[in-house]
Structure formats: structure tokens, C-alpha cells
Design a protein around this motif. Structure first.
Motif, PDB file in Angstrom:
ATOM      1  N   GLN A 116       0.699  -1.148  -0.116  1.00  0.00           N
ATOM      2  CA  GLN A 116       0.025   0.162   0.075  1.00  0.00           C
ATOM      3  C   GLN A 116       0.918   1.389  -0.089  1.00  0.00           C
ATOM      4  OE1 GLN A 116      -2.134  -0.540   3.814  1.00  0.00           O
ATOM      5  NE2 GLN A 116      -4.047  -1.233   2.542  1.00  0.00           N
ATOM      6  N   VAL A 117       0.400   2.297  -0.632  1.00  0.00           N
ATOM      7  CA  VAL A 117       0.849   3.671  -0.496  1.00  0.00           C
ATOM      8  C   VAL A 117      -0.116   4.566  -0.306  1.00  0.00           C
ATOM      9  CG1 VAL A 117       1.119   3.945  -3.230  1.00  0.00           C
ATOM     10  CG2 VAL A 117       2.707   5.376  -1.665  1.00  0.00           C
ATOM     11  N   ASP A 118       0.031   5.786   0.597  1.00  0.00           N
ATOM     12  CA  ASP A 118      -1.079   6.599   0.508  1.00  0.00           C
ATOM     13  C   ASP A 118      -0.589   7.950  -0.098  1.00  0.00           C
ATOM     14  OD1 ASP A 118       0.766   7.862   2.288  1.00  0.00           O
ATOM     15  OD2 ASP A 118      -0.268   7.479   4.212  1.00  0.00           O
ATOM     16  N   LYS A 119      -1.312   9.162   0.093  1.00  0.00           N
ATOM     17  CA  LYS A 119      -1.176  10.164  -0.779  1.00  0.00           C
ATOM     18  C   LYS A 119      -0.186  11.008  -0.422  1.00  0.00           C
ATOM     19  CE  LYS A 119      -4.344  12.463   2.465  1.00  0.00           C
ATOM     20  NZ  LYS A 119      -5.642  13.399   2.779  1.00  0.00           N
ATOM     21  N   HIS A 136       1.905  -2.317 -10.195  1.00  0.00           N
ATOM     22  CA  HIS A 136       0.339  -2.632 -10.341  1.00  0.00           C
ATOM     23  C   HIS A 136      -0.460  -1.221  -9.715  1.00  0.00           C
ATOM     24  CE1 HIS A 136       1.233  -6.770 -10.885  1.00  0.00           C
ATOM     25  NE2 HIS A 136       1.902  -6.688  -9.516  1.00  0.00           N
ATOM     26  N   HIS A 137      -1.342  -0.682 -10.539  1.00  0.00           N
ATOM     27  CA  HIS A 137      -1.951   0.637 -10.048  1.00  0.00           C
ATOM     28  C   HIS A 137      -3.320   0.285  -9.735  1.00  0.00           C
ATOM     29  CE1 HIS A 137      -1.819   5.309 -10.501  1.00  0.00           C
ATOM     30  NE2 HIS A 137      -3.063   4.906  -9.961  1.00  0.00           N
ATOM     31  N   VAL A 159      -6.117   7.243 -14.556  1.00  0.00           N
ATOM     32  CA  VAL A 159      -5.457   7.480 -13.426  1.00  0.00           C
ATOM     33  C   VAL A 159      -6.405   7.468 -12.219  1.00  0.00           C
ATOM     34  CG1 VAL A 159      -3.431   8.602 -11.951  1.00  0.00           C
ATOM     35  CG2 VAL A 159      -3.484   8.292 -15.000  1.00  0.00           C
ATOM     36  N   ILE A 160      -7.284   8.549 -12.402  1.00  0.00           N
ATOM     37  CA  ILE A 160      -8.104   8.901 -11.374  1.00  0.00           C
ATOM     38  C   ILE A 160      -8.852   7.736 -10.801  1.00  0.00           C
ATOM     39  CG2 ILE A 160     -10.040  10.383 -10.611  1.00  0.00           C
ATOM     40  CD1 ILE A 160      -8.764  12.846 -12.427  1.00  0.00           C
ATOM     41  N   ALA A 161      -9.557   6.906 -11.768  1.00  0.00           N
ATOM     42  CA  ALA A 161     -10.442   5.928 -11.564  1.00  0.00           C
ATOM     43  C   ALA A 161      -9.781   4.709 -10.845  1.00  0.00           C
ATOM     44  CB  ALA A 161     -10.967   5.535 -12.857  1.00  0.00           C
ATOM     45  N   ASN A 162      -8.386   4.499 -10.653  1.00  0.00           N
ATOM     46  CA  ASN A 162      -7.540   3.723 -10.118  1.00  0.00           C
ATOM     47  C   ASN A 162      -6.852   4.116  -8.947  1.00  0.00           C
ATOM     48  OD1 ASN A 162      -8.125   0.861 -11.966  1.00  0.00           O
ATOM     49  ND2 ASN A 162      -7.825   2.623 -13.592  1.00  0.00           N
ATOM     50  N   THR A 163      -6.927   5.092  -8.587  1.00  0.00           N
ATOM     51  CA  THR A 163      -6.402   5.658  -7.476  1.00  0.00           C
ATOM     52  C   THR A 163      -7.385   5.982  -6.325  1.00  0.00           C
ATOM     53  OG1 THR A 163      -5.009   6.903  -8.912  1.00  0.00           O
ATOM     54  CG2 THR A 163      -4.752   7.532  -6.472  1.00  0.00           C
ATOM     55  N   GLY A 164      -7.014   5.413  -4.923  1.00  0.00           N
ATOM     56  CA  GLY A 164      -7.882   5.413  -3.945  1.00  0.00           C
ATOM     57  C   GLY A 164      -8.037   6.612  -3.239  1.00  0.00           C
TER      58      GLY A 164
END
Length: 279
Positions: free
Chosen positions: A122-125, A165-166, A233-238
Motif C-alpha cells: 500500500q501507498v498513501d497520498k 500494479h496501479h 489514473v483517477i479511476a484507479n487511485t484510492g
């Protein structure tokens, strides 16, 4: 179900694109650049390519094998692979490998791992990494990770990141556990906690390149790879990325770069077959 990441052309693979753009980022860097991750084949290729092209004075370090300046022209399976030691100038003990990831006397960093990058579950903002596991509370994890080894070095300086993996499971609002310190809670929190040391500068994924904003230190979109879009990109970023008004397309590999990669670094074609995913 995840989709295979492709650059919209048969001329090169996504893994080859990543290796080349990571190598470009090393231009002008004459420090020691390491590849520490066990499965970091792309960054290993990138560092070797950088040494052959844009940064001839670079000292290449393979953490798992514990060697400097290997001369392989076919990619090892990882930095732990004994073949990563082919043609190396020297080999050091594991204790020295670990010690090299820390600051030396007077605050001088002995080994800089900034060009290649670490990854994680995991990685966050803010660029914090989790390699411990998902769920909990610990130790009752839903998914157990490999542990904190290596990612602890993120606290020593501006170490960059790359992911194969994104998706929203990897790019999350907040990591479940912080095994590697990014910009921590944003703003000046990292500098205050870690003696003024800077955090990660760049993030490479199968979809895009990101950096971090100057004040808040939130992840920001820099460019989108050929064959993909900002919306993807936006659709696959949490979490909410910082999106500039104009986002360019990542510069594709040149014929020369591809030739150098395929004939001097990856003669066995591992990167052409490397599977990276989206979603």
C-alpha cells in the motif's frame, strides 16, 4: 479483475517504458544508487541502463547480492540472484549492506537509493509505504506482507518509489501500517520528525509518473503514459490526486534507448514479458 497494462503499441512493453524513464531520472547523479528490493527487476534494469547512458560515474549497488558495479547484460531474477554479481567490482557483507542504508557521521548519507525506488503493498497520498500487511489489528492480518526490511531506509532521505500494479487496493487514502516513512502526515511533519530529511520525490506506476506538492507534500500527477488517460489514473487511485490544469504524455522510449536496454541490459527479454496491471 485487473487488466494488463499496455502502452498502446507493440514497439515496447510497459516494463521497458518504466525502466527507461526511471533511468532518465538519474541523469547527473554521481552518487551511489542502489537496487534493494528482492523483486525490483525494473529498477535494477533502470539503474544499470542509467550507468550505461546518462550517468557513467554512477556507482550501482545491488543490495540482495551485496555487490557494487555488476556488469550483467542479461537481467537477474532480482537483486538477491547471484547472477546480479556478474562482473562486480566488489562484494560486501550483509551487515555492511544494512549499515550503508543509514546516515554516516556528520549526517552524510552513504548510499542513496533515490533513482530506483521502493514499492509496497500500500501507498498513501503522502508516500507512506506499508509492507507489513492489510487488515488487523496486528497480528490478526487479513493479508500478511513480507515485513519492514528495506523500507525502513525510506527515513534516511529522498528515496523514490515505483509500483508494478496501479489500483485502489495499492493506492489508498491511508496505509494500514507505516513501515516506510514518506512525507508522513504531510506539510512539515517529516522534517520535524526526521531531522529535516526530505521524503520521496517521484512515483512511477504502469499508468503515470507522480511527484509531491511543495508545501502540503501530497501526491501530484506529472505525466500519463502513452495509451492511457488522466481519467484512467483517477479511476484507479484510492485517494484524491493533485491534478494540474495540463498533464503531458510521458515521453516514449527512443530507438536508441530501447536498443541499449535490449542489447546491453536485458538480452534475455525479461522486461518484454513482465506483467504489470491496472485495476
Amino acid at each position: 479483475m485487473a487488466d494488463i497494462a499496455t502502452p498502446g503499441t507493440d514497439d515496447y512493453s510497459t516494463a521497458e517504458l518504466l525502466a527507461i524513464i526511471i533511468a532518465r531520472s538519474c541523469a547527473g547523479d554521481d552518487e551511489v544508487l542502489g537496487s534493494g528490493g528482492a523483486n525490483q527487476v525494473v529498477s535494477l534494469a533502470a539503474n544499470r541502463l542509467a550507468q550505461l547512458t546518462v550517468t557513467p560515474n554512477l556507482w550501482l549497488f545491488c543490495g540482495g547480492a551485496g555487490v557494487y558495479n555488476a556488469k550483467f547484460d542479461t537481467l537477474p531474477l532480482g537483486t538477491w540472484d547471484p547472477r546480479a554479481a556478474y562482473g562486480a567490482e566488489c562484494k560486501i557483507y550483509l551487515a555492511d549492506v544494512v549499515d550503508g542504508g543509514t546516515k554516516g557521521r556528520g549526517g552524510r548519507q552513504r548510499i542513496r537509493r533515490g533513482g530506483s525506488g521502493f514499492g509496497g503493498m500500500q501507498v498513501d497520498k503522502y508516500g507512506n509505504l506499508n509492507m507489513i500487511g492489510v487488515g488487523g489489528p496486528h497480528p490478526d492480518l487479513k493479508v500478511r506482507g513480507p515485513g519492514t526490511v528495506g523500507t525502513l531506509w525510506l527515513g534516511t532521505g529522498p528515496i523514490n518509489m515505483y509500483f508494478e500494479h496501479h489500483n485502489k487496493r495499492t493506492f489508498v487514502e491511508k496505509v494500514d501500517y507505516r513501515s516506510g516513512a514518506g512525507w508522513m502526515d504531510g506539510y512539515d511533519s517529516r522534517h520535524a520528525t526526521l531531522d529535516g530529511r526530505d521524503g520521496p520525490q517521484l512515483v512511477w506506476t504502469p499508468l503515470c509518473v507522480c511527484d509531491f506538492t511543495e508545501e502540503e507534500h501530497r501526491m501530484r500527477l506529472v505525466s500519463v503514459h502513452p495509451g492511457h488517460t488522466v481519467e484512467e489514473v483517477i479511476a484507479n487511485t484510492g485517494f484524491e490526486l493533485v491534478i494540474p490544469d495540463e498533464v503531458p504524455t510521458t515521453t516514449p522510449p527512443t530507438d536508441w534507448e530501447l536498443n541499449m536496454l535490449r542489447t546491453q541490459v536485458d538480452r534475455n527479454g525479461m522486461l518484454r514479458k513482465r506483467r504489470m496491471t491496472i485495476g
